[in-house]
Design a protein around this motif. Structure first.
Motif, PDB file in Angstrom:
ATOM      1  N   PRO A   9       0.827  -1.221   0.000  1.00 43.01           N
ATOM      2  CA  PRO A   9       0.000   0.000   0.000  1.00 43.01           C
ATOM      3  C   PRO A   9       0.856   1.264   0.000  1.00 43.01           C
ATOM      4  CG  PRO A   9      -0.820  -1.566   1.626  1.00 43.01           C
ATOM      5  CD  PRO A   9       0.474  -2.129   1.101  1.00 43.01           C
ATOM      6  N   GLU A  10       1.995   1.237   0.693  1.00 47.18           N
ATOM      7  CA  GLU A  10       2.859   2.418   0.794  1.00 47.18           C
ATOM      8  C   GLU A  10       3.421   2.788  -0.577  1.00 47.18           C
ATOM      9  OE1 GLU A  10       3.179  -0.332   2.794  1.00 47.18           O
ATOM     10  OE2 GLU A  10       2.136   0.571   4.502  1.00 47.18           O
ATOM     11  N   GLU A  11       4.003   1.806  -1.281  1.00 46.38           N
ATOM     12  CA  GLU A  11       4.580   2.137  -2.594  1.00 46.38           C
ATOM     13  C   GLU A  11       3.491   2.505  -3.596  1.00 46.38           C
ATOM     14  OE1 GLU A  11       7.016  -1.155  -3.784  1.00 46.38           O
ATOM     15  OE2 GLU A  11       5.319  -2.491  -4.153  1.00 46.38           O
ATOM     16  N   ALA A  12       2.306   1.894  -3.441  1.00 48.36           N
ATOM     17  CA  ALA A  12       1.185   2.223  -4.336  1.00 48.36           C
ATOM     18  C   ALA A  12       0.803   3.689  -4.170  1.00 48.36           C
ATOM     19  CB  ALA A  12      -0.003   1.322  -4.032  1.00 48.36           C
ATOM     20  N   ALA A  13       0.661   4.141  -2.919  1.00 48.90           N
ATOM     21  CA  ALA A  13       0.262   5.530  -2.653  1.00 48.90           C
ATOM     22  C   ALA A  13       1.314   6.500  -3.173  1.00 48.90           C
ATOM     23  CB  ALA A  13       0.037   5.730  -1.154  1.00 48.90           C
ATOM     24  N   THR A  14       2.590   6.191  -2.933  1.00 44.95           N
ATOM     25  CA  THR A  14       3.670   7.060  -3.415  1.00 44.95           C
ATOM     26  C   THR A  14       3.636   7.148  -4.941  1.00 44.95           C
ATOM     27  OG1 THR A  14       5.031   6.371  -1.554  1.00 44.95           O
ATOM     28  CG2 THR A  14       6.184   7.400  -3.394  1.00 44.95           C
ATOM     29  N   PHE A  15       3.479   5.993  -5.588  1.00 41.02           N
ATOM     30  CA  PHE A  15       3.509   5.942  -7.050  1.00 41.02           C
ATOM     31  C   PHE A  15       2.360   6.755  -7.651  1.00 41.02           C
ATOM     32  CE2 PHE A  15       2.663   3.857 -11.179  1.00 41.02           C
ATOM     33  CZ  PHE A  15       3.928   3.935 -11.748  1.00 41.02           C
ATOM     34  N   VAL A  16       1.154   6.574  -7.118  1.00 47.21           N
ATOM     35  CA  VAL A  16      -0.019   7.278  -7.653  1.00 47.21           C
ATOM     36  C   VAL A  16       0.139   8.784  -7.430  1.00 47.21           C
ATOM     37  CG1 VAL A  16      -2.510   7.648  -7.359  1.00 47.21           C
ATOM     38  CG2 VAL A  16      -1.598   5.316  -7.439  1.00 47.21           C
ATOM     39  N   GLN A  17       0.550   9.167  -6.237  1.00 45.15           N
ATOM     40  CA  GLN A  17       0.671  10.588  -5.912  1.00 45.15           C
ATOM     41  C   GLN A  17       1.744  11.276  -6.763  1.00 45.15           C
ATOM     42  OE1 GLN A  17       1.135  11.365  -1.688  1.00 45.15           O
ATOM     43  NE2 GLN A  17      -0.155  13.171  -2.017  1.00 45.15           N
ATOM     44  N   GLU A  18       2.888  10.613  -6.924  1.00 42.41           N
ATOM     45  CA  GLU A  18       4.006  11.221  -7.664  1.00 42.41           C
ATOM     46  C   GLU A  18       3.752  11.295  -9.176  1.00 42.41           C
ATOM     47  OE1 GLU A  18       7.272  12.165  -6.408  1.00 42.41           O
ATOM     48  OE2 GLU A  18       6.229  12.158  -4.472  1.00 42.41           O
ATOM     49  N   THR A  19       3.055  10.305  -9.715  1.00 37.34           N
ATOM     50  CA  THR A  19       2.926  10.243 -11.178  1.00 37.34           C
ATOM     51  C   THR A  19       1.670  10.931 -11.725  1.00 37.34           C
ATOM     52  OG1 THR A  19       1.774   8.123 -11.027  1.00 37.34           O
ATOM     53  CG2 THR A  19       4.166   8.032 -11.328  1.00 37.34           C
ATOM     54  N   GLY A  20       0.602  10.993 -10.919  1.00 36.84           N
ATOM     55  CA  GLY A  20      -0.651  11.589 -11.403  1.00 36.84           C
ATOM     56  C   GLY A  20      -1.448  10.690 -12.330  1.00 36.84           C
ATOM     57  N   ILE A  21      -1.169   9.372 -12.310  1.00 32.52           N
ATOM     58  CA  ILE A  21      -1.931   8.425 -13.138  1.00 32.52           C
ATOM     59  C   ILE A  21      -3.392   8.342 -12.684  1.00 32.52           C
ATOM     60  CG2 ILE A  21      -0.021   6.916 -13.848  1.00 32.52           C
ATOM     61  CD1 ILE A  21      -0.893   5.063 -11.444  1.00 32.52           C
ATOM     62  N   ASP A  22      -4.225   7.763 -13.554  1.00 35.76           N
ATOM     63  CA  ASP A  22      -5.640   7.554 -13.222  1.00 35.76           C
ATOM     64  C   ASP A  22      -5.889   6.173 -12.622  1.00 35.76           C
ATOM     65  OD1 ASP A  22      -6.687  10.014 -14.450  1.00 35.76           O
ATOM     66  OD2 ASP A  22      -6.043   9.098 -16.333  1.00 35.76           O
ATOM     67  N   VAL A  23      -5.121   5.195 -13.115  1.00 42.34           N
ATOM     68  CA  VAL A  23      -5.367   3.788 -12.761  1.00 42.34           C
ATOM     69  C   VAL A  23      -4.043   3.137 -12.381  1.00 42.34           C
ATOM     70  CG1 VAL A  23      -6.377   1.605 -13.549  1.00 42.34           C
ATOM     71  CG2 VAL A  23      -7.142   3.748 -14.585  1.00 42.34           C
ATOM     72  N   LEU A  24      -4.073   2.349 -11.312  1.00 46.13           N
ATOM     73  CA  LEU A  24      -2.868   1.650 -10.872  1.00 46.13           C
ATOM     74  C   LEU A  24      -2.993   0.150 -11.144  1.00 46.13           C
ATOM     75  CD1 LEU A  24      -0.163   1.696  -9.190  1.00 46.13           C
ATOM     76  CD2 LEU A  24      -1.589   1.060  -7.226  1.00 46.13           C
ATOM     77  N   ALA A  25      -1.917  -0.432 -11.673  1.00 44.08           N
ATOM     78  CA  ALA A  25      -1.846  -1.889 -11.850  1.00 44.08           C
ATOM     79  C   ALA A  25      -0.847  -2.434 -10.836  1.00 44.08           C
ATOM     80  CB  ALA A  25      -1.405  -2.234 -13.270  1.00 44.08           C
TER      81      ALA A  25
END
Ligand SMILES: [Zn+2]
Length: 297
Positions: A157-173
């Protein structure tokens, strides 16, 4: 007709998933469209790098657009796993509805930097395109394989949140027990993939807690490599936060078996007749999967 963005928002709210199915020929496309239209459910069609090279990037876009317009049917097109900025731009310019930029094989910092650049490039071409980014490792081959790929890495969950916040993507895989391709026992139906449902829910909670991006996205997730997954796990994954679910290898396997059937008449040379037995077989798989993704009986 609702946009893909509106369809994803609606599916997320109802805790169901939109089916994503790959194609590289008209037989599979015909089967997938028949299943989706018959069930009155929206569909995402995916074309991988190999499939895009075979079908043609602009040709795939024109094909899906023609079906959407002729039948007033919500069918959308995804560029599945482009790894470079050039491929991303090519798909965005051709009119794809979704693009999955995949640099998940690189270290997290490089993956973030490159995904951020891909997001900027896509938004500059068309801000409506739904952008997906990927973390973790689930293998890269949608075929029947002897053993599980090495180096499968589950997401946190931690790396997911960092990745989404930093990149601005719409959808996470994320990687949550899913895997591209089918082991031989899975192709035979004697073994199934099992998903880490608690991990899916925890990652969903972590990214849903972030503020939405400027396009209103950021909290949606995709399950890649769905082929061969235990039936109950599909429904549980959608309930836990998967908004898109990919199935490809199962359809490829059904395509091959159908064509083998079609080749049994040695006199037959019409390609559309040889591929015909694959169509109802693929349609049945898509219908069964869509039922599970939507919690339907
Ligand atoms: Zn995938």
């Amino acid at each position: 007709m609702k946009s893909l963005r509106e369809i994803l928002a609606d599916a997320a709210e109802r805790h169901v998933a939109v089916g994503h199915f790959n194609i590289s020929d008209l037989g599979a496309l015909k089967a997938i469209v028949a299943a989706g239209r018959g069930m009155n459910l929206p569909i995402l069609i995916g074309v991988s790098e190999g499939e895009r090279a075979f079908v043609g990037v602009k040709q795939a876009a024109a094909l899906i657009k023609s079906i959407r317009e002729e039948y007033d049917y919500p069918i959308f097109l995804n560029a599945d796993h482009p790894h470079s900025l050039d491929k991303v731009k090519e798909a965005a310019e051709a009119g794809f509805d979704e693009i999955i930029f995949d640099n998940s094989s690189l270290p997290m910092e490089e993956n973030i930097a490159n995904t951020k650049a891909a997001v900027a490039a896509i938004r500059a071409i068309n801000p409506e395109i739904v952008i997906e980014g990927e973390i973790g490792y689930i293998g890269s081959n949608s075929e029947v394989i002897d053993k599980a790929p090495e180096g499968i890495a589950l997401s946190t969950p931690e790396e997911a949140a960092t990745f989404v916040q930093e990149t601005g993507i719409d959808v996470l895989a994320p990687a949550v027990g899913n895997m591209h391709g089918l082991l031989k026992a899975m192709a035979a139906g004697t073994e199934h993939k099992h998903l880490d449902i608690e991990r899916i829910a925890a990652i969903k909670a972590a990214i849903a807690a972030l503020p939405a991006n400027a396009q209103g996205g950021g909290s949606w997730m995709t399950l890649h490599g769905g082929s061969g997954t235990e039936d109950a796990d599909f429904t549980a994954a959608a309930r836990a936060g998967m908004t898109i679910i990919h199935v490809s290898s199962e359809l490829r396997l059904a395509w091959r078996r159908g064509v083998e059937e079609g080749l049994k008449n040695p006199e037959e040379i019409a390609p559309y007749k040889i591929v015909a037995p694959a169509v109802p077989a693929i349609q049945k798989i898509v219908e069964d999967r869509l039922k599970l993704f939507n919690g339907l009986k």
